[in-house]
Design a protein around this motif. Structure first.
Motif, PDB file in Angstrom:
ATOM      1  N   ILE B  10       0.846  -1.186   0.000  1.00  0.00           N
ATOM      2  CA  ILE B  10       0.000   0.000   0.000  1.00  0.00           C
ATOM      3  C   ILE B  10       0.882   1.237   0.000  1.00  0.00           C
ATOM      4  O   ILE B  10       1.891   1.289   0.681  1.00  0.00           O
ATOM      5  N   GLU B  11       0.490   2.185  -0.822  1.00  0.00           N
ATOM      6  CA  GLU B  11       1.297   3.404  -0.921  1.00  0.00           C
ATOM      7  C   GLU B  11       1.027   4.321   0.259  1.00  0.00           C
ATOM      8  O   GLU B  11      -0.120   4.530   0.644  1.00  0.00           O
ATOM      9  N   PRO B  12       2.087   4.866   0.825  1.00  0.00           N
ATOM     10  CA  PRO B  12       1.875   5.825   1.908  1.00  0.00           C
ATOM     11  C   PRO B  12       1.270   7.110   1.356  1.00  0.00           C
ATOM     12  O   PRO B  12       1.474   7.451   0.201  1.00  0.00           O
ATOM     13  N   VAL B  13       0.537   7.791   2.185  1.00  0.00           N
ATOM     14  CA  VAL B  13      -0.067   9.043   1.742  1.00  0.00           C
ATOM     15  C   VAL B  13       1.030  10.028   1.358  1.00  0.00           C
ATOM     16  O   VAL B  13       2.043  10.121   2.023  1.00  0.00           O
ATOM     17  N   SER B  14       0.786  10.720   0.277  1.00  0.00           N
ATOM     18  CA  SER B  14       1.819  11.636  -0.203  1.00  0.00           C
ATOM     19  C   SER B  14       1.817  12.919   0.615  1.00  0.00           C
ATOM     20  O   SER B  14       0.775  13.512   0.841  1.00  0.00           O
ATOM     21  N   HIS B  15       3.006  13.292   1.059  1.00  0.00           N
ATOM     22  CA  HIS B  15       3.118  14.516   1.849  1.00  0.00           C
ATOM     23  C   HIS B  15       3.644  15.634   0.967  1.00  0.00           C
ATOM     24  O   HIS B  15       4.826  15.913   0.969  1.00  0.00           O
ATOM     25  N   GLN B  16       2.756  16.264   0.287  1.00  0.00           N
ATOM     26  CA  GLN B  16       3.188  17.356  -0.575  1.00  0.00           C
ATOM     27  C   GLN B  16       3.469  18.590   0.262  1.00  0.00           C
ATOM     28  O   GLN B  16       2.601  19.088   0.961  1.00  0.00           O
ATOM     29  N   THR B  17       4.667  19.056   0.151  1.00  0.00           N
ATOM     30  CA  THR B  17       5.007  20.284   0.855  1.00  0.00           C
ATOM     31  C   THR B  17       4.743  21.468  -0.075  1.00  0.00           C
ATOM     32  O   THR B  17       4.520  21.292  -1.271  1.00  0.00           O
ATOM     33  N   MET B  18       4.789  22.647   0.473  1.00  0.00           N
ATOM     34  CA  MET B  18       4.600  23.856  -0.323  1.00  0.00           C
ATOM     35  C   MET B  18       5.666  23.924  -1.428  1.00  0.00           C
ATOM     36  O   MET B  18       5.364  24.276  -2.564  1.00  0.00           O
ATOM     37  N   ALA B  19       6.886  23.571  -1.062  1.00  0.00           N
ATOM     38  CA  ALA B  19       7.974  23.627  -2.045  1.00  0.00           C
ATOM     39  C   ALA B  19       7.679  22.691  -3.223  1.00  0.00           C
ATOM     40  O   ALA B  19       7.942  23.041  -4.375  1.00  0.00           O
ATOM     41  N   ASP B  20       7.115  21.522  -2.918  1.00  0.00           N
ATOM     42  CA  ASP B  20       6.756  20.585  -3.988  1.00  0.00           C
ATOM     43  C   ASP B  20       5.746  21.217  -4.935  1.00  0.00           C
ATOM     44  O   ASP B  20       5.879  21.152  -6.158  1.00  0.00           O
ATOM     45  N   LEU B  41      12.861  35.821 -15.790  1.00  0.00           N
ATOM     46  CA  LEU B  41      11.748  35.417 -14.930  1.00  0.00           C
ATOM     47  C   LEU B  41      11.318  36.610 -14.079  1.00  0.00           C
ATOM     48  O   LEU B  41      12.099  37.533 -13.857  1.00  0.00           O
ATOM     49  N   PRO B  42      10.087  36.571 -13.598  1.00  0.00           N
ATOM     50  CA  PRO B  42       9.652  37.612 -12.658  1.00  0.00           C
ATOM     51  C   PRO B  42      10.541  37.594 -11.410  1.00  0.00           C
ATOM     52  O   PRO B  42      11.191  36.588 -11.132  1.00  0.00           O
ATOM     53  N   LYS B  43      10.509  38.682 -10.688  1.00  0.00           N
ATOM     54  CA  LYS B  43      11.338  38.750  -9.478  1.00  0.00           C
ATOM     55  C   LYS B  43      10.823  37.805  -8.403  1.00  0.00           C
ATOM     56  O   LYS B  43       9.642  37.470  -8.375  1.00  0.00           O
ATOM     57  N   GLU B  44      11.698  37.450  -7.517  1.00  0.00           N
ATOM     58  CA  GLU B  44      11.335  36.528  -6.442  1.00  0.00           C
ATOM     59  C   GLU B  44      10.110  37.001  -5.674  1.00  0.00           C
ATOM     60  O   GLU B  44       9.180  36.227  -5.423  1.00  0.00           O
ATOM     61  N   MET B  45      10.122  38.269  -5.311  1.00  0.00           N
ATOM     62  CA  MET B  45       9.007  38.777  -4.517  1.00  0.00           C
ATOM     63  C   MET B  45       7.683  38.713  -5.277  1.00  0.00           C
ATOM     64  O   MET B  45       6.645  38.400  -4.703  1.00  0.00           O
ATOM     65  N   GLU B  46       7.752  39.023  -6.558  1.00  0.00           N
ATOM     66  CA  GLU B  46       6.539  38.969  -7.365  1.00  0.00           C
ATOM     67  C   GLU B  46       5.997  37.543  -7.433  1.00  0.00           C
ATOM     68  O   GLU B  46       4.796  37.307  -7.273  1.00  0.00           O
ATOM     69  N   LEU B  47       6.907  36.597  -7.674  1.00  0.00           N
ATOM     70  CA  LEU B  47       6.499  35.193  -7.746  1.00  0.00           C
ATOM     71  C   LEU B  47       5.933  34.726  -6.410  1.00  0.00           C
ATOM     72  O   LEU B  47       4.874  34.094  -6.353  1.00  0.00           O
ATOM     73  N   GLU B  49       4.629  36.409  -4.044  1.00  0.00           N
ATOM     74  CA  GLU B  49       3.337  37.024  -3.780  1.00  0.00           C
ATOM     75  C   GLU B  49       2.238  36.381  -4.620  1.00  0.00           C
ATOM     76  O   GLU B  49       1.166  36.057  -4.122  1.00  0.00           O
ATOM     77  N   ALA B  50       2.546  36.198  -5.905  1.00  0.00           N
ATOM     78  CA  ALA B  50       1.560  35.603  -6.807  1.00  0.00           C
ATOM     79  C   ALA B  50       1.191  34.190  -6.363  1.00  0.00           C
ATOM     80  O   ALA B  50       0.054  33.761  -6.498  1.00  0.00           O
ATOM     81  N   LEU B  51       2.167  33.476  -5.825  1.00  0.00           N
ATOM     82  CA  LEU B  51       1.927  32.101  -5.398  1.00  0.00           C
ATOM     83  C   LEU B  51       1.367  32.030  -3.981  1.00  0.00           C
ATOM     84  O   LEU B  51       0.875  30.980  -3.553  1.00  0.00           O
ATOM     85  N   GLY B  52       1.483  33.108  -3.288  1.00  0.00           N
ATOM     86  CA  GLY B  52       0.980  33.116  -1.928  1.00  0.00           C
ATOM     87  C   GLY B  52       1.840  32.336  -0.950  1.00  0.00           C
ATOM     88  O   GLY B  52       1.322  31.722  -0.021  1.00  0.00           O
ATOM     89  N   ILE B  57      10.147  29.640   0.815  1.00  0.00           N
ATOM     90  CA  ILE B  57       9.616  28.488   0.097  1.00  0.00           C
ATOM     91  C   ILE B  57       9.876  28.615  -1.395  1.00  0.00           C
ATOM     92  O   ILE B  57      10.306  27.663  -2.068  1.00  0.00           O
ATOM     93  N   LEU B  58       9.614  29.819  -1.895  1.00  0.00           N
ATOM     94  CA  LEU B  58       9.841  30.032  -3.319  1.00  0.00           C
ATOM     95  C   LEU B  58      11.286  29.722  -3.674  1.00  0.00           C
ATOM     96  O   LEU B  58      11.562  29.054  -4.674  1.00  0.00           O
TER      97      LEU B  58
END
Lengths: 232, 232
Positions: B10-20, B41-47, B49-52, B57-58
């Motif tokens: 049985i597959e373990p439940v996938s633990h998707q992190t924000m980074a994933d 690419l857009p700036k880090e802060m823009e990305l 923010e857009a990703l929330g 993490i970004l």
DNA sequence: TTTGTTAATTATGTACTACATAAGTATATT
DNA sequence: AATATACTTATGTAGTACATAATTAACAAA
């Protein structure tokens, strides 16, 4: 005024960041200490301290090992070394639009090389059941309009995909699937209809009753249009 | 008390992190907007923010794209999409000690398949100069003691490496170099001396005066001991 | 003894702030 | 126009704080 050299052949200074260095140090650390899949890694704080970097940087480096499938981690449990998913990282990058032309060409040739080399393993592993299934795929092609491009590509993929599956080599199979977009990209670019002398059905028959050499010769002719590409 | 199943499938439940998630979102973003190498690419802060998500993490996600060779960045200049170094990530992971046995075996077969398929491209690209150099390598082997294992492996690597170089396919060449540790690992494990019927010198002669088919047959015999492995 | 409940512990996951640094950009000076 | 100076900006690094899931420990009930 123009410079002496149109393109200056000199490498730019490498901007190694801390994350770059830590990544390499971690890989070296794991290798040196002969870590095996399942082994627990030291805690983040211990590693960060030992490396003399912030936890932030360490995590950026660890994140790279994660995408390579080398480490897995859960809360509280800590981090463990895992058996990497070799092709996983390749798949993420396999986008014909961002890979340079030269490399695309290389992979195209790699695919042809594999296809020509498959015969040996194929004749070792082939089963009546697989051959029958392959024949079904080949037969299904004849009932459709030859000018239906989408269908032609689909059945082409299906046929060759089946051949890779018949090797029983899961990695090779994934590799082929991965190469598909590249192959598709290069083929759709050119206008040639690319009619093969040897059909899929011919290949099936060679697989059934022919020798390895005969099958390989058939495959060579089947891929003839593609080989003409690399004769540039 | 023992459980019904020795190993629970049985597959373990996938633990998707924000980074994933962010990693996947970035890849999708780049693909959807048809980013090409060189594009900023857009700036880090823009990305972020857009990703929330936090910049932290970004950056963990971006770090993954960096190790794949997809993005490069410099201070103030920002980030640009780069043509990924496809095999670069593979090389970092290619450690026989952490790759599972099944995959190792797959790569072993992959190598044999390539070697058998090389003949076609080899006969297209071969030059007198290359053949002469290959012959030198083959000749150099005879002057040394056959029981010198280190030397035998070295010349084996040199000879086959030269063949890959002769294809002019840089990717294939790197691929082969990458596969060497795996090959070495599997071969050193077994005790067999593995004497090939067809020597390197024989192969050189076939390359000089033989046909593609004859050369391939010679290669098949040369690799005979290895093919016996996969007949298990 | 086994089972179930609760609380404490701990290592990773995420967010936020602050500042350093390199590399452009604009301004002032000669 | 060329040079020097100050300013600005986006990435690189450090540090703190807290959330969260998983493990352990302690304890109670069957």
């Amino acid at each position: 005024m123009k410079s002496k050299l149109s393109t200056i052949d000199i490498e730019p200074v490498s901007h190694q960041t801390m994350a770059d260095i830590v990544e390499l140090k971690l890989l070296a650390f794991l290798k040196k200490n002969a870590f095996k899949p399942g082994d627990a890694l030291p805690k983040e704080m211990e590693l960060a301290e030992a490396l003399g970097v912030s936890r932030n940087i360490l995590r950026e480096a660890l994140s790279r090992l994660r995408v390579l499938g080398m480490v897995d981690s859960k809360k509280r449990r800590g981090m463990v070394l895992t058996s990497p998913d070799i092709l996983g990282s390749l798949e993420k990058v396999m986008d014909p639009l961002i890979i340079d032309e030269s490399t695309l060409q290389d992979f195209f040739e790699l695919r042809l090389t594999l296809e020509m080399g498959l015969a040996d393993i194929l004749f070792i592993r082939k089963t009546k059941k697989d051959i029958a299934e392959l024949e079904q795929i080949a037969l299904a092609e004849k009932v459709r309009d030859k000018n239906d491009v989408a269908f032609r590509i689909k059945s082409e993929v299906e046929f060759h995909g089946k051949i890779y599956r018949m090797t029983g080599n899961h990695t090779m199979q994934r590799f082929q699937t991965m190469l598909l977009p590249i192959f598709g990209h290069l083929v759709t670019v050119e206008k040639k209809p690319a009619v093969a002398k040897v059909t899929h059905l011919d290949l099936v028959n060679l697989l059934k009753t022919g020798t390895i050499e005969e099958f390989r010769k058939g495959m060579r002719d089947h891929l003839g249009p593609h080989f003409k590409r690399i004769l540039k």
